[in-house]
Design an enzyme around this catalytic site. Structure first.
Site, PDB file in Angstrom:
ATOM      1  N   HIS A 129      19.999  -9.941  85.346  1.00  0.00           N
ATOM      2  CA  HIS A 129      19.780  -8.040  84.912  1.00  0.00           C
ATOM      3  C   HIS A 129      18.152  -8.156  84.904  1.00  0.00           C
ATOM      4  CE1 HIS A 129      23.593  -6.111  84.601  1.00  0.00           C
ATOM      5  NE2 HIS A 129      23.700  -7.249  83.415  1.00  0.00           N
TER       6      HIS A 129
ATOM      7  N   CYS B  34      24.662  -8.386  88.989  1.00  0.00           N
ATOM      8  CA  CYS B  34      25.572  -8.940  87.180  1.00  0.00           C
ATOM      9  C   CYS B  34      26.988  -8.977  87.930  1.00  0.00           C
ATOM     10  CB  CYS B  34      25.173  -8.135  86.868  1.00  0.00           C
ATOM     11  SG  CYS B  34      25.940  -9.119  84.956  1.00  0.00           S
TER      12      CYS B  34
ATOM     13  N   GLU C 239      16.774  -6.404  86.098  1.00  0.00           N
ATOM     14  CA  GLU C 239      16.557  -4.914  86.028  1.00  0.00           C
ATOM     15  C   GLU C 239      15.821  -4.173  84.687  1.00  0.00           C
ATOM     16  OE1 GLU C 239      19.796  -4.340  85.387  1.00  0.00           O
ATOM     17  OE2 GLU C 239      19.153  -4.986  86.564  1.00  0.00           O
TER      18      GLU C 239
END
Length: 315
Positions: A235, A142, A237
């Protein structure tokens, strides 16, 4: 992990054509195995949540990893207890004495600032310069991806009229790239950002490859041609409720925030969100660890920075 098969087996050529990693017995005999040393430069204010998210993805592999958490000495975190930082984190000066197989530089909620306005920008530049000779492969996530592209290649970020917020479909551009092994041709991934990196800037930059894009969210994956830098603008994650918590927080503050797209069933925020991106998130991190790190990093960590890169398919 690779499949070891005889060199002359007809299936080998078919599997290689499908980007399945196969290994000849000769190469398998020379595989040296040791724990991989991975450093995480955690720039997020919610450090405990980010630690859990990243370690969940890194832990979904048969490889043994030794993790070092790194914080910026030039920035005083306000949302993490000092006792936690003292117990589990190193400053960059402490980590700089070592070499690492892999490095992850996280995002940070500061993307509307110019890079030079960030208080720890000089230290982060120092880390990225240090990594060239002390880290075999680095994943930038990011804002960390925007920072890496700007510092290394001069690629700027552009403000958006409307925040990119939600889970978006992405198209694989280079199915032969090992980082994308096993990916569907179209796959989902979360984004939450106010700025963008433009595909045209990456495509015009020598030494960079554009790997995956979204018609709605733009660039998602890019990598250096030698595989030692990976840039992830989204993102992967994120947990099930990460976007929900962000949305609920902004609604409670009275901010003009749109419902995250393609996240809630029928885009209805009264419904529980559905996880659609987890399998590709695990696959992305597993591919990075295997193909960009494990299969290529020198057995002797001290050799990083003193050797030419080997190709991932060298037998």
């Amino acid at each position: 992990m690779p499949v070891t098969i005889p060199s002359a087996l007809p299936a080998r050529r078919i599997l290689e054509g499908e980007n399945v990693f196969v290994m000849t017995p000769g190469r398998a005999e020379h595989q040296d195995i040791r724990p991989l040393h991975i450093a995480i430069v955690n720039l997020m204010p919610t450090k405990l949540a980010t630690e859990t998210q990243l370690l969940r993805l890194l832990g979904n592999t048969p490889l043994q990893l030794e993790i070092s958490l790194v914080r910026m000495a030039s920035h005083d975190p306000r949302n993490t207890a000092q006792a936690h930082l003292d117990a589990f984190y190193q400053t960059f000066d402490e980590a700089a004495e070592h070499k690492f197989d892999g490095l992850i530089i996280t995002g940070a909620p500061i993307e509307t600032l110019e890079f030079e306005q960030v208080d720890y920008w000089p230290e982060l530049q120092q880390i990225m310069d240090w990594s060239r000779d002390h880290v075999f492969s680095t994943m930038h996530v990011c804002w960390g991806a925007q920072a890496g592209l700007y510092h290394r290649y001069g690629i700027r970020k552009y403000p958006l009229a409307q925040k990119i917020f939600g889970v978006f479909p992405h198209r694989v551009l280079d199915p032969r790239n090992r980082v994308l092994s096993g990916f569907d041709e179209v796959f989902p991934a979360p984004h939450s950002r106010h700025t963008e990196t433009r595909a045209a800037d990456i495509e015009a930059t020598e030494g960079l490859d554009l790997l995956a894009v979204s018609p709605e969210a733009g660039v998602y994956l890019a990598a250096s041609s030698d595989g030692r830098e990976l840039y992830v603008t989204g993102h992967p994650e994120y947990e099930r409720d990460t976007l929900k918590l962000e949305y609920d927080r902004d609604v409670a503050r009275g901010l003009d925030i749109e419902v995250p797209r393609h996240y809630y069933p029928a885009d209805d925020p009264t419904q529980p969100p559905m996880v659609t991106w987890r399998s590709h998130a695990f696959l992305l991190y597993a591919n990075w660890l295997n193909y960009c790190v494990y299969q290529r990093t020198p057995f002797d960590l001290g050799a990083i920075g003193a050797m030419a890169s080997v190709t991932p398919d060298e037998d």
